[in-house]
Design a protein around this motif. Structure first.
Motif, PDB file in Angstrom:
ATOM      1  N   GLY A  37       7.668   3.334   7.378  1.00 34.56           N
ATOM      2  CA  GLY A  37       8.335   2.060   7.607  1.00 34.56           C
ATOM      3  C   GLY A  37       8.223   1.118   6.427  1.00 34.56           C
ATOM      4  N   THR A  38       7.081   1.125   5.776  1.00 33.67           N
ATOM      5  CA  THR A  38       6.883   0.236   4.626  1.00 33.67           C
ATOM      6  C   THR A  38       7.713   0.708   3.432  1.00 33.67           C
ATOM      7  OG1 THR A  38       4.670  -0.244   5.458  1.00 33.67           O
ATOM      8  CG2 THR A  38       5.145  -0.900   3.193  1.00 33.67           C
ATOM      9  N   CYS A 128       5.761  -3.259  -2.169  1.00 28.67           N
ATOM     10  CA  CYS A 128       5.374  -2.026  -2.852  1.00 28.67           C
ATOM     11  C   CYS A 128       3.858  -1.872  -2.869  1.00 28.67           C
ATOM     12  CB  CYS A 128       5.935  -2.020  -4.275  1.00 28.67           C
ATOM     13  SG  CYS A 128       5.683  -0.472  -5.152  1.00 28.67           S
ATOM     14  N   ARG A 129       3.145  -2.945  -3.139  1.00 29.05           N
ATOM     15  CA  ARG A 129       1.671  -2.899  -3.120  1.00 29.05           C
ATOM     16  C   ARG A 129       1.172  -2.551  -1.717  1.00 29.05           C
ATOM     17  NH1 ARG A 129      -0.440  -1.998  -7.963  1.00 29.05           N
ATOM     18  NH2 ARG A 129      -0.072  -3.662  -9.434  1.00 29.05           N
ATOM     19  N   ARG A 130       1.830  -3.101  -0.692  1.00 30.77           N
ATOM     20  CA  ARG A 130       1.435  -2.774   0.677  1.00 30.77           C
ATOM     21  C   ARG A 130       1.702  -1.302   0.972  1.00 30.77           C
ATOM     22  NH1 ARG A 130       4.736  -3.907   5.095  1.00 30.77           N
ATOM     23  NH2 ARG A 130       5.560  -5.742   4.035  1.00 30.77           N
ATOM     24  N   GLU A 132       1.673   1.095  -1.160  1.00 27.34           N
ATOM     25  CA  GLU A 132       0.633   1.843  -1.874  1.00 27.34           C
ATOM     26  C   GLU A 132      -0.672   1.849  -1.080  1.00 27.34           C
ATOM     27  OE1 GLU A 132      -1.637   1.858  -6.221  1.00 27.34           O
ATOM     28  OE2 GLU A 132      -0.431   0.106  -5.648  1.00 27.34           O
ATOM     29  N   ARG A 133      -1.061   0.678  -0.554  1.00 22.02           N
ATOM     30  CA  ARG A 133      -2.291   0.608   0.249  1.00 22.02           C
ATOM     31  C   ARG A 133      -2.178   1.472   1.498  1.00 22.02           C
ATOM     32  NH1 ARG A 133      -1.473  -4.872  -0.969  1.00 22.02           N
ATOM     33  NH2 ARG A 133      -0.852  -5.314   1.184  1.00 22.02           N
ATOM     34  N   CYS A 134      -1.017   1.437   2.114  1.00 19.68           N
ATOM     35  CA  CYS A 134      -0.797   2.226   3.329  1.00 19.68           C
ATOM     36  C   CYS A 134      -0.889   3.720   3.018  1.00 19.68           C
ATOM     37  CB  CYS A 134       0.570   1.876   3.916  1.00 19.68           C
ATOM     38  SG  CYS A 134       0.840   2.571   5.535  1.00 19.68           S
ATOM     39  N   CYS A 135      -0.263   4.145   1.936  1.00 17.81           N
ATOM     40  CA  CYS A 135      -0.318   5.567   1.558  1.00 17.81           C
ATOM     41  C   CYS A 135      -1.738   5.984   1.186  1.00 17.81           C
ATOM     42  CB  CYS A 135       0.662   5.856   0.421  1.00 17.81           C
ATOM     43  SG  CYS A 135       2.392   5.846   0.962  1.00 17.81           S
ATOM     44  N   LEU A 136      -2.492   5.085   0.590  1.00 19.58           N
ATOM     45  CA  LEU A 136      -3.893   5.389   0.295  1.00 19.58           C
ATOM     46  C   LEU A 136      -4.673   5.576   1.601  1.00 19.58           C
ATOM     47  CD1 LEU A 136      -6.223   5.780  -1.674  1.00 19.58           C
ATOM     48  CD2 LEU A 136      -6.511   3.284  -1.675  1.00 19.58           C
ATOM     49  N   LEU A 152       4.091   4.616  -6.752  1.00 14.55           N
ATOM     50  CA  LEU A 152       4.087   3.274  -6.167  1.00 14.55           C
ATOM     51  C   LEU A 152       3.307   2.294  -7.028  1.00 14.55           C
ATOM     52  CD1 LEU A 152       3.664   4.250  -2.415  1.00 14.55           C
ATOM     53  CD2 LEU A 152       5.732   3.306  -3.504  1.00 14.55           C
ATOM     54  N   ASN A 153       2.231   2.760  -7.644  1.00 12.04           N
ATOM     55  CA  ASN A 153       1.464   1.893  -8.544  1.00 12.04           C
ATOM     56  C   ASN A 153       2.320   1.472  -9.733  1.00 12.04           C
ATOM     57  OD1 ASN A 153      -0.397   0.981 -10.616  1.00 12.04           O
ATOM     58  ND2 ASN A 153      -2.010   1.719  -9.265  1.00 12.04           N
TER      59      ASN A 153
END
Length: 180
Positions: A37-38, A128-130, A132-136, A152-153
């Motif tokens: 979703g993000t 995009c930062r969110r 990246e955090r979600c995928c991490l 994403l980074n």
């Protein structure tokens, strides 16, 4: 390609589950679905940026990014599936370097804003930062293609530089953060 969406509503998600690309059923609030979703939200914001007047080169780059984000979404929707080529990270770095070479070095933090296209780009950067955090978070639970995290980074860096470049192109200076 076959016509696969004959009905938009299926009613199969009414109880809070959805299907992954491999047919597996998962809760709609799972980390994997939150990532999907993000990524979709980010792609939509990039679509919004593309409604603004942009150079042909930036339009082409953002369209490439949209395709890459769809590939990341494809990977997330089919566990252990790889679509995103590691060369896409290199592509973003090249685009970022080309934009950045025309900007003055930053000596302080800047506030998001400026012209509408730059403001939209700052919103895309934060989403995009969110993503990246979600995928991490997902990577800590399950195996995912690490290239998506690298991408994403770099993409968030590209979007930051793009916002600055769009402001410069429109003669709007960076607004430096005033420390209290």
């Amino acid at each position: 390609m076959a016509n696969r969406l004959t009905h938009i509503y299926t009613k199969t998600g009414d109880q809070g589950e959805t299907s992954l690309g491999n047919g597996a059923r998962v809760q709609k609030n799972s980390v994997r679905i939150e990532c999907l979703g993000t990524i979709d939200e980010l792609n939509s914001i990039i679509g919004l940026i593309l409604t603004e007047p942009l150079s042909q080169e930036i339009q082409e780059t953002l369209l490439e990014v949209q395709h890459d984000l769809f590939n990341i979404g494809g990977e997330l929707s089919i566990p252990n599936h790889k679509l995103l080529d590691p060369n896409r990270v290199d592509y973003l770095e090249q685009q970022l370097d080309a934009l950045n070479q025309n900007l003055s070095p930053l000596k302080d933090f800047i506030l998001p804003g400026g012209v509408k296209s730059a403001a939209y780009t700052h919103v895309a950067r934060t989403v995009c930062r969110r993503a990246e955090r979600c995928c991490l978070s997902l990577k800590q639970l399950e195996e995912i293609n690490i290239t998506a995290l690298y991408y994403l980074n770099r993409l968030s860096d590209y979007l930051f530089v793009l916002a600055r470049a769009l402001n410069k192109e429109n003669n709007v200076p960076d607004t430096l953060w005033k420390r209290s």
